[in-house]
Design a protein around this motif. Structure first.
Motif, PDB file in Angstrom:
ATOM      1  N   ALA E  74       0.881  -1.172   0.000  1.00 44.79           N
ATOM      2  CA  ALA E  74       0.000   0.000   0.000  1.00 44.79           C
ATOM      3  C   ALA E  74       0.917   1.222   0.000  1.00 44.79           C
ATOM      4  O   ALA E  74       1.246   1.747   1.064  1.00 44.79           O
ATOM      5  CB  ALA E  74      -0.915   0.000   1.228  1.00 44.79           C
ATOM      6  N   PRO E  75       1.356   1.658  -1.188  1.00 48.90           N
ATOM      7  CA  PRO E  75       2.380   2.722  -1.252  1.00 48.90           C
ATOM      8  C   PRO E  75       1.944   3.999  -0.540  1.00 48.90           C
ATOM      9  O   PRO E  75       2.774   4.671   0.075  1.00 48.90           O
ATOM     10  CB  PRO E  75       2.556   2.961  -2.758  1.00 48.90           C
ATOM     11  N   ASP E  76       0.651   4.322  -0.587  1.00 52.08           N
ATOM     12  CA  ASP E  76       0.182   5.548   0.057  1.00 52.08           C
ATOM     13  C   ASP E  76       0.411   5.516   1.562  1.00 52.08           C
ATOM     14  O   ASP E  76       0.723   6.540   2.173  1.00 52.08           O
ATOM     15  CB  ASP E  76      -1.317   5.735  -0.217  1.00 52.08           C
ATOM     16  N   ALA E  77       0.239   4.360   2.139  1.00 49.12           N
ATOM     17  CA  ALA E  77       0.457   4.235   3.593  1.00 49.12           C
ATOM     18  C   ALA E  77       1.902   3.863   3.892  1.00 49.12           C
ATOM     19  O   ALA E  77       2.266   3.674   5.055  1.00 49.12           O
ATOM     20  CB  ALA E  77      -0.489   3.207   4.182  1.00 49.12           C
ATOM     21  N   ASP E  78       2.731   3.764   2.848  1.00 49.93           N
ATOM     22  CA  ASP E  78       4.134   3.353   3.013  1.00 49.93           C
ATOM     23  C   ASP E  78       4.203   2.012   3.771  1.00 49.93           C
ATOM     24  O   ASP E  78       5.002   1.841   4.692  1.00 49.93           O
ATOM     25  CB  ASP E  78       4.912   4.435   3.769  1.00 49.93           C
ATOM     26  N   LEU E  79       3.346   1.085   3.349  1.00 48.06           N
ATOM     27  CA  LEU E  79       3.161  -0.158   4.102  1.00 48.06           C
ATOM     28  C   LEU E  79       3.290  -1.406   3.217  1.00 48.06           C
ATOM     29  O   LEU E  79       2.768  -1.441   2.110  1.00 48.06           O
ATOM     30  CB  LEU E  79       1.763  -0.140   4.738  1.00 48.06           C
ATOM     31  N   LEU E  80       4.005  -2.398   3.734  1.00 51.77           N
ATOM     32  CA  LEU E  80       4.102  -3.709   3.096  1.00 51.77           C
ATOM     33  C   LEU E  80       3.597  -4.772   4.068  1.00 51.77           C
ATOM     34  O   LEU E  80       3.744  -4.623   5.272  1.00 51.77           O
ATOM     35  CB  LEU E  80       5.565  -4.027   2.738  1.00 51.77           C
ATOM     36  N   VAL E  81       3.007  -5.832   3.523  1.00 50.62           N
ATOM     37  CA  VAL E  81       2.556  -6.936   4.377  1.00 50.62           C
ATOM     38  C   VAL E  81       3.048  -8.247   3.779  1.00 50.62           C
ATOM     39  O   VAL E  81       2.919  -8.486   2.580  1.00 50.62           O
ATOM     40  CB  VAL E  81       1.019  -6.945   4.492  1.00 50.62           C
ATOM     41  N   GLU E 194      -4.406  -2.475  16.928  1.00 45.37           N
ATOM     42  CA  GLU E 194      -4.782  -1.224  17.611  1.00 45.37           C
ATOM     43  C   GLU E 194      -3.629  -0.609  18.398  1.00 45.37           C
ATOM     44  O   GLU E 194      -3.411   0.594  18.349  1.00 45.37           O
ATOM     45  CB  GLU E 194      -5.945  -1.485  18.571  1.00 45.37           C
ATOM     46  N   HIS E 195      -2.911  -1.476  19.134  1.00 41.39           N
ATOM     47  CA  HIS E 195      -1.907  -0.924  20.064  1.00 41.39           C
ATOM     48  C   HIS E 195      -0.485  -0.993  19.519  1.00 41.39           C
ATOM     49  O   HIS E 195       0.426  -0.459  20.132  1.00 41.39           O
ATOM     50  CB  HIS E 195      -1.984  -1.667  21.405  1.00 41.39           C
ATOM     51  N   GLY E 196      -0.298  -1.662  18.375  1.00 41.63           N
ATOM     52  CA  GLY E 196       1.061  -1.783  17.844  1.00 41.63           C
ATOM     53  C   GLY E 196       1.175  -1.265  16.426  1.00 41.63           C
ATOM     54  O   GLY E 196       1.838  -0.254  16.166  1.00 41.63           O
ATOM     55  N   VAL E 201       2.279   2.654  12.011  1.00 43.26           N
ATOM     56  CA  VAL E 201       1.991   3.139  10.655  1.00 43.26           C
ATOM     57  C   VAL E 201       1.498   4.584  10.711  1.00 43.26           C
ATOM     58  O   VAL E 201       1.541   5.306   9.719  1.00 43.26           O
ATOM     59  CB  VAL E 201       0.915   2.254   9.970  1.00 43.26           C
ATOM     60  N   ASP E 202       1.018   4.962  11.893  1.00 40.62           N
ATOM     61  CA  ASP E 202       0.456   6.298  12.086  1.00 40.62           C
ATOM     62  C   ASP E 202      -0.787   6.511  11.218  1.00 40.62           C
ATOM     63  O   ASP E 202      -0.994   7.575  10.634  1.00 40.62           O
ATOM     64  CB  ASP E 202       1.529   7.364  11.785  1.00 40.62           C
TER      65      ASP E 202
END
Lengths: 246, 246, 246, 246, 246
Positions: E74-81, E194-196, E201-202
């Motif tokens: 998810a490039p917009d969230a700067d996130l990889l899974v 929720e807590h991590g 990711v902010d």
């Protein structure tokens, strides 16, 4: 050392290669053997991967003895078939996939992988769906082959071949058909040929034989499966009859 | 490291090499041992493959101790025999086939592979058929050796050797004879020699001994087979009598 | 990485090396330990092959801790002895033979391999015969050592060493003595020394100790054998007393 | 790939490295953990050998997660301690010894190997003796450490380390202490520190804690040992509390 | 040969990669699958390590067949899974850690490793704590994630990944959450998100689905876990439905 060895020179355009390794219901093996007969195909290459049992096979009334996994060719139909007389060692499916795909990937060949999916026999013929890698999926789309109706996983040597095709981005299709979970299932093989292979090769393939002698094929393939397993496990040098239907 | 080591210089033309590894009915071993005796053959080479038990063999009244797998030569008859005092490790038949074939393939040698096929004893002598690789099949054709009457598979170390010969396109023949499934079968070995090896070597080989002392050979080879298996499994350093017939 | 490490510089002419690995009746180990004592031999080299248990051995009242397989030297008698405190791993005898023979073959050393052959105790002393590789057989012939009275096979680590010596054509002798099949057999070791090693070294070796304390040695070596096996199997770091006789 | 990774730059002269791998009675682990606490040592390096379980360890109230085998340093005392939270895989002790000794041998470090020797608890404190390799034995001699009163063998990962030190001629000492064969034995660790490590480091090390909380340590280390074994065997990714005493 | 293969070009800044391999409670897998859905992530890369089962996965209504372990972006969230449909072979966790970390370490990616810790269900939500390597710990500190309240060890494939990150000094965090020891635990996954993950990711991540359909997810994931195990063990080529929730 593992490799595919071509024994004759044959010209192809963009051939299909139908994979016929033994698996659930022997659906791939029955279909592949049928194609070799119907197209009167000639021996083209032999497959020598570490994961294949190093045995020698001879046939009724023939003088030549051969390795157990071979590729047959019908250049006019632009068709290749991978025929196997032995199962692939389960613990070495990755090696087989690497070994065989190394040969495939350098050629303009579209592989057609065949897999059974265990299902109870019902009144309607076995359902079949198709998935693909590279341009394989688009080709199935054009032909209107069904999409999977639920998620699934293909395992064993065929699963390893599809896994590698996906990794390398090769053009390939995988046809999955409902099959008897325990016994050879010629009807499932018929569905693979009629609704999958025939449209892909774009040639009408007679399946009369598979329909009329279904019981006969089922019995003979069952004997074969037992013998194949036994030959693989034998430690002592010996010859054993295969009593195979071909 | 695996290799065949030639200990003397011998000149051959296009020799036959008769393979005599232990297998069903010990048909190959009995035939090979008989040939070494009848032709009064000399030690020519020793075989050092990873798949062979690293043991040392000595013979009654002889001072030299030797590796267990050896090649004997009769240059006048243009004949070689592969003699073995130990079985090949089942899980390493491929290594053996690679190791031994690497030596074979560089020479102008036609291998004669021998295999038993388990069958019930009947009134008629055991049936034998022959198949080949490369020009081997044509040679059998000329000699009128029977074709297989049903399809079959050769497994074990001998099967691996034939598999490799087929892959490499080497000239070789494989003779398959019906054999007692459990006990050493000198009569089957006699058939191999009379109807297969003798015509191939083109020399009359006496088999009187195999006929007259069949029961004796059977007993002694059975003891040998038991000892061979035991020696292979022994973990502790020790010497054991072989009580072999030679 | 596997190798023999020489710790001191010693000059030899054409030394004998007596191999004393644990085997049937511990005949080699008892003989080797006796020679180290009688000749008051010094540590010459340590043996570091993959197939040897990586343990550390210390001796009563001594400060230095050592690898378990060592070569001792008596330069005046031109004699080396291979002494071992652990058995060689059965599944790795080939590696041991390769590793140790690599060291031997580059030196002008004649190895004397020692093997027990299980036999019932009778009234007469245990019989011994000798076989050889390279010029080893001729040397035994000169000394009038008995020939084998029936064929046999030497297995285990000692068999692998003889196998390699035969392959490489090294000069070596193998002495085979009848031995108690289950218990340490000092009398068999005495026969090896009196009728084999002593003539070969051409020095009278006292065997009084082996005769007088036979029962004592038998008991202590039995404890040692049990401990050796246990130490090899231990997974946890620990020290264990060996209670060895030396 | 296997190696020791230094995370900080520390200066030493001729440091001692006390090895604290888990073994019989956990005598080494208890002593090593105690030294890390008493000298308030800092993390210096982490050990990454193939034979070590690839797990990650975290400590109560600390943010950093670490590999399970680590070297701690007290530069002022010229002291290093090898601390481990997991056992070394038994079948790979040779790899561990090669991997760790490769790091040791390039440095001017004297290793102090610690081993328990199973013994019944008596009225007197556990006996300890010391042996050495290279100049290690001489060092023990100066300090008057007892000689072994009977021969013995050190096995397991610690035995492999001593074996390698002997092979390479490195300076090292091995301290062997009588220990409870089944349970953690803080008293044996106390003896190692008081009569071995303390004189070698030439610093008085308080062992009050080991004496006063012996029962407590014994219980907590026993829990730890159980957990360590379990963590090593776990196939599924998960975190587990260690409840360790440190 | 083992490697990660990127199929599309995507730009990231300093992305987080959330690891979702199957482990205790499937806490990582459930969280990862949820993120792929919520962020509507696209396939970015496929993972081809020796330790991963070479199977092929297809999804309900989709034409493409894929390898079982994949990275979504998810490039917009700067996130990889990292999403996995199969467990990692337990005996090869080190290979997986080497293979995957080799890809990670050359990129400016902060890995977020997820692990369950077996605990009894209580009235309060599952507790979570976080530890890190490199700058990872500091990042958790800023976000106020709890410190571990007792020492522990992370094992399995996730433990091996954290071990390697610690060795290489990579920036990474490991979140450990209390989890049902036997069954899939969507509530524990909710806590991780929720807590991590959400604070890291902010971005606010909806967990409504995990709360409302917890029972449903639990059941479906349980079926999936059973199927995954079965597919891994299958020796015969076949397709099997996965009936996965996604």
């Amino acid at each position: 050392m593992a490799h595919v060895k071509e024994h004759v020179d044959v010209e192809f355009e963009n051939p299909l290669l139908v994979e016929g390794l033994p698996g659930v219901g022997l659906v791939g093996k029955i279909a592949a053997d049928h194609l070799v007969d119907e197209f009167d195909m000639d021996l083209y290459a032999t497959v020598h991967c570490e994961s294949l049992a190093p045995v020698a096979v001879y046939h009724d009334g023939e003088r030549d003895v051969q390795p157990p996994v071979r590729i047959y060719a019908a250049p006019d139909a632009d068709l290749l078939v991978l025929q196997s007389d032995v199962p692939v060692n389960a613990e070495a499916v990755r090696e087989f996939a690497d070994c065989f795909t190394a040969w495939l990937s350098g050629r303009d060949v579209t592989a057609v992988y065949l897999s059974g999916m265990a299902a109870k026999k019902g009144d309607s013929p076995p359902a079949m769906h198709g998935v693909g890698t590279g341009e394989g999926g688009a080709r199935l789309e054009e032909l209107g082959v069904d999409l999977p109706s639920e998620s699934g996983v293909i395992s064993g040597p065929t699963g390893a071949l599809v896994n590698r095709a996906a990794e390398e981005g090769l053009d390939s299709v995988a046809l999955v058909v409902e099959s008897d979970p325990q016994f050879p299932d010629p009807e499932a093989s018929r569905v693979l040929i009629e609704h999958g292979i025939s449209p892909l090769v774009d040639v009408e393939v007679s399946v009369e034989d598979l329909v009329e002698h279904a019981e006969d094929i089922r019995e003979k393939k069952e004997q074969l499966a037992a013998k194949m397993q036994q030959a693989k496990d034998e430690e002592t040098s010996q010859a054993q009859p295969l009593r195979m239907y071909q």
